[in-house]
Motif scaffolding. Structure first.
Motif, PDB file in Angstrom:
ATOM      1  N   TYR A   1      12.633  35.469  55.747  1.00  0.00           N
ATOM      2  CA  TYR A   1      11.470  35.955  54.995  1.00  0.00           C
ATOM      3  C   TYR A   1      10.393  36.568  55.890  1.00  0.00           C
ATOM      4  CZ  TYR A   1       7.247  35.845  52.120  1.00  0.00           C
ATOM      5  OH  TYR A   1       6.083  36.175  51.473  1.00  0.00           O
ATOM      6  N   ASP A   2       9.953  35.809  56.878  1.00  0.00           N
ATOM      7  CA  ASP A   2       8.841  36.328  57.689  1.00  0.00           C
ATOM      8  C   ASP A   2       8.941  35.990  59.174  1.00  0.00           C
ATOM      9  OD1 ASP A   2       8.188  33.655  57.785  1.00  0.00           O
ATOM     10  OD2 ASP A   2       6.177  33.856  56.947  1.00  0.00           O
ATOM     11  N   GLY A   3      10.151  35.639  59.612  1.00  0.00           N
ATOM     12  CA  GLY A   3      10.338  35.367  61.038  1.00  0.00           C
ATOM     13  C   GLY A   3       9.914  33.976  61.478  1.00  0.00           C
ATOM     14  N   THR A   4       9.565  33.095  60.538  1.00  0.00           N
ATOM     15  CA  THR A   4       9.189  31.720  60.894  1.00  0.00           C
ATOM     16  C   THR A   4      10.354  31.021  61.581  1.00  0.00           C
ATOM     17  OG1 THR A   4       7.568  31.467  59.108  1.00  0.00           O
ATOM     18  CG2 THR A   4       8.575  29.449  59.953  1.00  0.00           C
ATOM     19  N   GLU A   5      10.117  30.494  62.786  1.00  0.00           N
ATOM     20  CA  GLU A   5      11.148  29.790  63.542  1.00  0.00           C
ATOM     21  C   GLU A   5      10.879  28.289  63.504  1.00  0.00           C
ATOM     22  OE1 GLU A   5      13.865  30.851  64.854  1.00  0.00           O
ATOM     23  OE2 GLU A   5      13.599  33.024  64.792  1.00  0.00           O
ATOM     24  N   THR A   6      11.924  27.516  63.177  1.00  0.00           N
ATOM     25  CA  THR A   6      11.809  26.061  63.170  1.00  0.00           C
ATOM     26  C   THR A   6      13.004  25.462  63.902  1.00  0.00           C
ATOM     27  OG1 THR A   6      12.879  26.033  60.992  1.00  0.00           O
ATOM     28  CG2 THR A   6      10.482  25.880  61.025  1.00  0.00           C
ATOM     29  N   ASP A   7      12.852  24.228  64.329  1.00  0.00           N
ATOM     30  CA  ASP A   7      13.905  23.529  65.068  1.00  0.00           C
ATOM     31  C   ASP A   7      14.999  23.047  64.111  1.00  0.00           C
ATOM     32  OD1 ASP A   7      15.028  20.765  66.101  1.00  0.00           O
ATOM     33  OD2 ASP A   7      14.333  21.841  67.885  1.00  0.00           O
ATOM     34  N   ARG A   8      16.263  23.351  64.434  1.00  0.00           N
ATOM     35  CA  ARG A   8      17.375  23.022  63.533  1.00  0.00           C
ATOM     36  C   ARG A   8      17.518  21.511  63.342  1.00  0.00           C
ATOM     37  NH1 ARG A   8      22.799  21.768  63.420  1.00  0.00           N
ATOM     38  NH2 ARG A   8      24.046  22.865  61.846  1.00  0.00           N
ATOM     39  N   ASP A   9      17.431  20.739  64.430  1.00  0.00           N
ATOM     40  CA  ASP A   9      17.587  19.285  64.315  1.00  0.00           C
ATOM     41  C   ASP A   9      16.456  18.674  63.491  1.00  0.00           C
ATOM     42  OD1 ASP A   9      19.927  19.258  65.774  1.00  0.00           O
ATOM     43  OD2 ASP A   9      18.914  18.952  67.692  1.00  0.00           O
TER      44      ASP A   9
ATOM     45  N   LEU B   1       5.634  29.539  46.000  1.00  0.00           N
ATOM     46  CA  LEU B   1       6.089  30.496  47.010  1.00  0.00           C
ATOM     47  C   LEU B   1       5.813  31.929  46.564  1.00  0.00           C
ATOM     48  CD1 LEU B   1       9.501  28.865  47.970  1.00  0.00           C
ATOM     49  CD2 LEU B   1       7.517  29.087  49.485  1.00  0.00           C
ATOM     50  N   GLU B   2       5.764  32.834  47.538  1.00  0.00           N
ATOM     51  CA  GLU B   2       5.571  34.250  47.243  1.00  0.00           C
ATOM     52  C   GLU B   2       6.851  34.840  46.646  1.00  0.00           C
ATOM     53  OE1 GLU B   2       2.787  35.936  47.556  1.00  0.00           O
ATOM     54  OE2 GLU B   2       1.654  34.271  48.425  1.00  0.00           O
ATOM     55  N   PRO B   3       6.724  35.946  45.882  1.00  0.00           N
ATOM     56  CA  PRO B   3       7.925  36.606  45.356  1.00  0.00           C
ATOM     57  C   PRO B   3       8.904  36.932  46.478  1.00  0.00           C
ATOM     58  CG  PRO B   3       5.948  37.533  44.366  1.00  0.00           C
ATOM     59  CD  PRO B   3       5.475  36.604  45.457  1.00  0.00           C
ATOM     60  N   ASN B   4      10.161  36.996  46.160  1.00  0.00           N
ATOM     61  CA  ASN B   4      11.277  37.247  47.061  1.00  0.00           C
ATOM     62  C   ASN B   4      11.720  35.949  47.729  1.00  0.00           C
ATOM     63  OD1 ASN B   4      13.084  39.291  47.647  1.00  0.00           O
ATOM     64  ND2 ASN B   4      12.274  39.592  49.715  1.00  0.00           N
ATOM     65  N   VAL B   5      10.852  35.307  48.501  1.00  0.00           N
ATOM     66  CA  VAL B   5      11.247  34.019  49.078  1.00  0.00           C
ATOM     67  C   VAL B   5      11.353  32.970  47.966  1.00  0.00           C
ATOM     68  CG1 VAL B   5       8.896  33.192  49.631  1.00  0.00           C
ATOM     69  CG2 VAL B   5      10.858  32.427  50.994  1.00  0.00           C
ATOM     70  N   ARG B   6      10.529  33.105  46.914  1.00  0.00           N
ATOM     71  CA  ARG B   6      10.633  32.194  45.770  1.00  0.00           C
ATOM     72  C   ARG B   6      12.009  32.303  45.119  1.00  0.00           C
ATOM     73  NH1 ARG B   6       7.365  34.500  41.649  1.00  0.00           N
ATOM     74  NH2 ARG B   6       5.553  33.827  42.850  1.00  0.00           N
ATOM     75  N   GLU B   7      12.482  33.539  44.928  1.00  0.00           N
ATOM     76  CA  GLU B   7      13.793  33.734  44.302  1.00  0.00           C
ATOM     77  C   GLU B   7      14.910  33.207  45.193  1.00  0.00           C
ATOM     78  OE1 GLU B   7      10.953  35.486  42.110  1.00  0.00           O
ATOM     79  OE2 GLU B   7      11.349  36.235  44.138  1.00  0.00           O
ATOM     80  N   ALA B   8      14.781  33.403  46.510  1.00  0.00           N
ATOM     81  CA  ALA B   8      15.814  32.931  47.440  1.00  0.00           C
ATOM     82  C   ALA B   8      15.922  31.410  47.407  1.00  0.00           C
ATOM     83  CB  ALA B   8      15.509  33.420  48.859  1.00  0.00           C
ATOM     84  N   VAL B   9      14.773  30.724  47.453  1.00  0.00           N
ATOM     85  CA  VAL B   9      14.789  29.259  47.461  1.00  0.00           C
ATOM     86  C   VAL B   9      15.218  28.711  46.101  1.00  0.00           C
ATOM     87  CG1 VAL B   9      13.381  27.186  47.756  1.00  0.00           C
ATOM     88  CG2 VAL B   9      13.068  29.128  49.295  1.00  0.00           C
ATOM     89  N   ALA B  10      14.754  29.324  45.017  1.00  0.00           N
ATOM     90  CA  ALA B  10      15.168  28.871  43.683  1.00  0.00           C
ATOM     91  C   ALA B  10      16.670  29.027  43.503  1.00  0.00           C
ATOM     92  CB  ALA B  10      14.421  29.657  42.608  1.00  0.00           C
TER      93      ALA B  10
END
Length: 277
Positions: free
Chosen positions: A168-176, A29-38
């Protein structure tokens, strides 16, 4: 106070020690999102180690999980550090709890400020759900029970990741579908470990379910996971999701063939194929 660089190095070290499966995609992952997920993974792994602890009395497990959740909620409300409160809570069990649990406050500090509330919220909800199922002695009787359990221990991970992608970048995904992503990975873990679970008198199969029904449950949720990643177009995020999903599919195929796990070479081949260049 640890320096940011030192804390990052230590966090990634503990991450590698606790999960080689997720260490690889998180590193990509890219920096920043990598730290959030880790940070999110380490926080959830910290409470998972409490839930799975074989030496602690179940009432202690429930108490610790509920109190950790209360502390995380207080931090959300006040914005104050929770390090001293967690140290005090864990003090009687320092010799029994692993490093990833004892350092929960560090993993929270490691999280980027603007993503921290979501990680804390999801971890607190997970902790209470785990405590509830510990109180039920992890007895799964119905499909609804299995759905509820897998939501708390894995579906929530999918929801939290969806929130991180949006942050991180506005990516939208379905919750279910995100819940299905988490459940799919968890159901494969259940199938992979059900013999070991039986040794400690734990069974995550609903009443009257045998291997065919659990295989069908895993396939159903992995199909949701496949649909979930169709909405993801950021390459590094797609790789993050694709690697564990590809491993889950391949592990399920191996289990259906009667094998207990894939070979190391198979794992490397699946990971390499899953990474989009």
């Amino acid at each position: 106070m640890k320096t940011e660089a030192k804390l990052q190095k230590e966090a990634m070290k503990v991450l590698k020690e606790t999960s080689r499966t997720f260490y690889i995609p998180i590193k990509l992952l890219e920096p920043n999102v990598r730290e959030a997920v880790a940070s999110a993974y380490l926080c959830m792994r910290a409470i998972d180690e409490i839930e799975d602890h074989e030496q602690l009395d179940v009432h202690i497990v429930m108490d610790l999980l509920n109190k950790v959740s209360d502390i995380l909620d207080r931090m959300i409300a006040t914005g104050e550090s929770m390090a001293s409160a967690l140290d005090e809570l864990f003090a009687p069990y320092r010799d029994q709890l692993p490093e990833v649990t004892l350092r929960l406050a560090d993993w929270v500090e490691f999280c980027p400020d603007t993503a921290r509330t979501k990680v804390l919220e999801s971890t607190a909800i997970m902790g209470r759900g785990m405590a509830k199922w510990a109180g039920k002695d992890w007895v799964i009787e119905t499909r609804e029970d299995l759905d509820d359990y897998t939501y708390y221990v894995a579906g929530l991970v999918g929801v939290m990741l969806a929130d991180i992608w949006r942050w991180y970048d506005g990516t939208e995904t379905d919750r279910d579908l995100a819940i299905g992503f988490g459940r799919g990975l968890q159901s494969v873990n259940i199938l992979r470990n059900y013999k070991e679970d039986a040794v400690r008198d734990v069974n995550f199969f609903p009443n009257d379910w045998k291997l065919p029904e659990m295989f069908a449950y895993a396939e159903e949720n992995l199909a949701l996971a496949d649909a979930y990643i169709e909405d993801i177009h950021t390459k590094t995020i797609l790789n993050f999701c694709n690697i564990p999903l590809a491993l889950a599919h391949s592990t399920l195929d191996a289990l259906k063939e009667g094998r207990e796990k894939m070979s190391r070479m198979e794992v490397v081949a699946v990971v390499n194929k899953a990474i989009k260049k």
